[in-house]
Write a protein that holds these residues in place. Sequence first.
Motif, PDB file in Angstrom:
ATOM      1  N   GLN A 473       0.797  -1.223   0.000  1.00  0.00           N
ATOM      2  CA  GLN A 473       0.000   0.000   0.000  1.00  0.00           C
ATOM      3  C   GLN A 473       0.836   1.283   0.000  1.00  0.00           C
ATOM      4  N   VAL A 474       2.145   1.182  -0.223  1.00  0.00           N
ATOM      5  CA  VAL A 474       2.994   2.366  -0.278  1.00  0.00           C
ATOM      6  C   VAL A 474       2.866   3.008  -1.654  1.00  0.00           C
ATOM      7  N   ALA A 475       3.169   4.311  -1.727  1.00  0.00           N
ATOM      8  CA  ALA A 475       3.015   5.070  -2.964  1.00  0.00           C
ATOM      9  C   ALA A 475       4.314   5.056  -3.758  1.00  0.00           C
ATOM     10  N   ILE A 476       4.277   4.520  -4.980  1.00  0.00           N
ATOM     11  CA  ILE A 476       5.455   4.388  -5.831  1.00  0.00           C
ATOM     12  C   ILE A 476       5.425   5.487  -6.888  1.00  0.00           C
ATOM     13  N   PRO A 477       6.463   6.344  -6.961  1.00  0.00           N
ATOM     14  CA  PRO A 477       6.468   7.376  -8.001  1.00  0.00           C
ATOM     15  C   PRO A 477       6.565   6.743  -9.388  1.00  0.00           C
ATOM     16  N   ASP A 478       5.814   7.306 -10.343  1.00  0.00           N
ATOM     17  CA  ASP A 478       5.846   6.779 -11.708  1.00  0.00           C
ATOM     18  C   ASP A 478       7.088   7.244 -12.464  1.00  0.00           C
ATOM     19  N   SER A 479       7.744   8.292 -11.974  1.00  0.00           N
ATOM     20  CA  SER A 479       8.963   8.785 -12.618  1.00  0.00           C
ATOM     21  C   SER A 479       9.862   9.428 -11.576  1.00  0.00           C
ATOM     22  N   CYS A 480      11.154   9.462 -11.905  1.00  0.00           N
ATOM     23  CA  CYS A 480      12.140  10.065 -11.004  1.00  0.00           C
ATOM     24  C   CYS A 480      13.321  10.523 -11.854  1.00  0.00           C
ATOM     25  N   PRO A 481      13.783  11.746 -11.692  1.00  0.00           N
ATOM     26  CA  PRO A 481      14.901  12.227 -12.499  1.00  0.00           C
ATOM     27  C   PRO A 481      16.120  11.314 -12.384  1.00  0.00           C
ATOM     28  N   ASN A 482      16.739  11.047 -13.526  1.00  0.00           N
ATOM     29  CA  ASN A 482      17.988  10.290 -13.619  1.00  0.00           C
ATOM     30  C   ASN A 482      17.845   8.826 -13.186  1.00  0.00           C
ATOM     31  N   VAL A 483      16.596   8.323 -13.203  1.00  0.00           N
ATOM     32  CA  VAL A 483      16.343   6.918 -12.878  1.00  0.00           C
ATOM     33  C   VAL A 483      15.414   6.348 -13.958  1.00  0.00           C
ATOM     34  N   PRO A 484      15.758   5.196 -14.541  1.00  0.00           N
ATOM     35  CA  PRO A 484      14.869   4.599 -15.542  1.00  0.00           C
ATOM     36  C   PRO A 484      13.500   4.298 -14.941  1.00  0.00           C
ATOM     37  N   ALA A 485      12.452   4.714 -15.628  1.00  0.00           N
ATOM     38  CA  ALA A 485      11.092   4.547 -15.097  1.00  0.00           C
ATOM     39  C   ALA A 485      10.724   3.082 -14.922  1.00  0.00           C
ATOM     40  N   ASP A 486      11.312   2.192 -15.741  1.00  0.00           N
ATOM     41  CA  ASP A 486      10.900   0.787 -15.693  1.00  0.00           C
ATOM     42  C   ASP A 486      11.416   0.037 -14.477  1.00  0.00           C
ATOM     43  N   ILE A 487      12.279   0.658 -13.650  1.00  0.00           N
ATOM     44  CA  ILE A 487      12.736  -0.034 -12.439  1.00  0.00           C
ATOM     45  C   ILE A 487      12.002   0.443 -11.185  1.00  0.00           C
ATOM     46  N   LEU A 488      11.140   1.442 -11.304  1.00  0.00           N
ATOM     47  CA  LEU A 488      10.511   2.019 -10.116  1.00  0.00           C
ATOM     48  C   LEU A 488       9.451   1.111  -9.521  1.00  0.00           C
ATOM     49  N   ASN A 489       8.706   0.398 -10.374  1.00  0.00           N
ATOM     50  CA  ASN A 489       7.734  -0.573  -9.869  1.00  0.00           C
ATOM     51  C   ASN A 489       8.383  -1.948  -9.897  1.00  0.00           C
ATOM     52  N   PRO A 490       8.655  -2.538  -8.725  1.00  0.00           N
ATOM     53  CA  PRO A 490       9.446  -3.772  -8.701  1.00  0.00           C
ATOM     54  C   PRO A 490       8.820  -4.930  -9.472  1.00  0.00           C
ATOM     55  N   ARG A 491       7.492  -4.995  -9.533  1.00  0.00           N
ATOM     56  CA  ARG A 491       6.844  -6.097 -10.249  1.00  0.00           C
ATOM     57  C   ARG A 491       7.215  -6.087 -11.727  1.00  0.00           C
ATOM     58  N   ASN A 492       7.403  -4.877 -12.267  1.00  0.00           N
ATOM     59  CA  ASN A 492       7.736  -4.760 -13.683  1.00  0.00           C
ATOM     60  C   ASN A 492       9.128  -5.282 -14.006  1.00  0.00           C
ATOM     61  N   THR A 493       9.986  -5.403 -12.987  1.00  0.00           N
ATOM     62  CA  THR A 493      11.369  -5.840 -13.233  1.00  0.00           C
ATOM     63  C   THR A 493      11.509  -7.359 -13.209  1.00  0.00           C
ATOM     64  N   TRP A 494      10.456  -8.047 -12.787  1.00  0.00           N
ATOM     65  CA  TRP A 494      10.505  -9.516 -12.726  1.00  0.00           C
ATOM     66  C   TRP A 494       9.987 -10.097 -14.044  1.00  0.00           C
ATOM     67  N   ALA A 495      10.703 -11.085 -14.561  1.00  0.00           N
ATOM     68  CA  ALA A 495      10.230 -11.783 -15.759  1.00  0.00           C
ATOM     69  C   ALA A 495       8.981 -12.596 -15.450  1.00  0.00           C
ATOM     70  N   ASP A 496       8.939 -13.195 -14.263  1.00  0.00           N
ATOM     71  CA  ASP A 496       7.806 -14.017 -13.851  1.00  0.00           C
ATOM     72  C   ASP A 496       6.963 -13.220 -12.850  1.00  0.00           C
ATOM     73  N   LYS A 497       5.887 -12.626 -13.346  1.00  0.00           N
ATOM     74  CA  LYS A 497       5.043 -11.768 -12.501  1.00  0.00           C
ATOM     75  C   LYS A 497       4.345 -12.562 -11.401  1.00  0.00           C
ATOM     76  N   ASP A 498       3.956 -13.795 -11.689  1.00  0.00           N
ATOM     77  CA  ASP A 498       3.318 -14.625 -10.659  1.00  0.00           C
ATOM     78  C   ASP A 498       4.294 -14.926  -9.528  1.00  0.00           C
ATOM     79  N   ALA A 499       5.552 -15.132  -9.889  1.00  0.00           N
ATOM     80  CA  ALA A 499       6.569 -15.390  -8.863  1.00  0.00           C
ATOM     81  C   ALA A 499       6.752 -14.162  -7.984  1.00  0.00           C
TER      82      ALA A 499
END
Length: 537
Positions: A473-499
């Motif tokens: 339930q924590v708030a995850i920023p959708d963007s951050c300067p000098n940080v790739p947006a695709d690493i901010l949401n940890p679920r998006n970084t996993w190949a296996d989303k169910d895992a």
Amino acid sequence: MKETGVKSNAVGLETLGILEAKEVLWNLPPAALVEEAIKNAEGYLTDTGALMCDTGKFTGRSPKDRFIVKDERTADTVWWGDINIGFDPEKFDLLQKKMVDFLKDRKLYVRDAYAGAHPDYRLNLRIVNTQAWQNLFCHNMFLRLTPEELASHVPDFTIICVPEFLADPEVDGTRQSNFAIINFTLNTILIGGTGYAGEIKKGIFSVLNYMLPQEKNTLSMHCSANVGQDGDTAIFFGLSGTGKTTLSADPNRGLIGDDEHGWTDDSVFNFEGGCYAKVIDLTQEKEPQIWDAITFPAIVENTRFVPGTRTVDYTNKSVTENTRTAYPIDHIANAVEPSRAGIPQNIFFLTADAFGVLPPVSKLNTSQAMYHFISGYTAKVAGTEVGITEPQTTFSACFGAAFLPLHPTRYAEMLGRKMQESNVNVWLINTGWTGGPYGIGHRMKLSYTRAMITAALQGDLEQVAYTMHPIFQVAIPDSCPNVPADILNPRNTWADKDAYDAKALELAASFIKNFSKYADYASEEILAGAPHAAAIA
């Protein structure tokens, strides 16, 4: 009794019953203490001017041998249990008398100092040592008196530290021959049977953790703190291995302190006058500020030399992995003097989540901040301790459970009140794994973590959109300067989303299980910060 050095005109050692010591050396300057330590075969001089010493059998604190005297003052205020173990007042009196008798005909080193870099919250100290290097440790770690202050110094708390004195458990009431015992009625700490100087430092921290919240409405904190050029204060909480020292050491910000602080109505202040940093595998490239600080009169503990030299080999773990250095805080070039600043605008909870579940940066509301503060979560990975072969969850209340005489909810509720009064931002920073758990994913890049903290400090995350984590339930920023947006949401970084979902539920269950021991004392507001219960069911 022969006495030399500069002593207080107000009170001597007679109040402790110490009348027959061979010699008492009062408040010796660092150079004289180094000379004494070398003459006593307590240590060696390194090629940077630091003093190398061994702590003997104990190379760390011994939590099961730390006691608090249980009497009328403490019986109903201390959080008794495995962390705060009660000790009989009469046993304490007898043990202190035995220690004082043991000191007859011995050379003593006495140090007058204080804790608390705010004049309204200072605690005057007197430390009695039998080893010169430990007295130097106290000079480095506590705040140092001016000559004028020394002349009229009256201690509020006294520490008698005698590594050579061994208790008899059957007679003295200790668990084994070593001990550290705090007596809040007599304002005395007895330490014996251990040469680990960290017991002195953490003994006083425990005292302040007991007194300040109750007597001064001040939140005592196990954290580092720094301040920006515009006067904005930031606080960093985190257990070992999360990056607390590294991330708070910012050349663009002044260092308030690296370990212990108080938060008053109008300021954050350092308890100490020095830094006590781990040095295992220390390099100039990784930690330039600590590297450059290890000069006279710094101390390095349990290290070894490169053969044939007086150069410290920081990779040597033959004594312990808990090798450390103790140096005055002014060895850090950007340390602020005095060590205090205004109330914080940003608080960072650092965790090295080895499961790859928590976001690299997320914003917490007041309830979540109190909940995560009490939880004090990180994860240990293989190689950090003997016997650990896979990631293990680690929880330490308020990021320092071993030093909390009061119940953790007391500190958390005070944090919540101060958050609301000062409108401070609280951020959860995961310096651990992304793209999968340890062994599959990889550690978050330090450059990205620094960029996230910088963005938070500069207010760059105030206007961005946020996504709510479905479980925590924590708030995850959708963007951050000098940080790739695709690493901010940890679920998006996993190949296996169910895992990922399964691992996230597993970690959330660990949080809830750990918190169960505090739940009966926690308010509804604190409980509201837990991971989403429906997701666990």
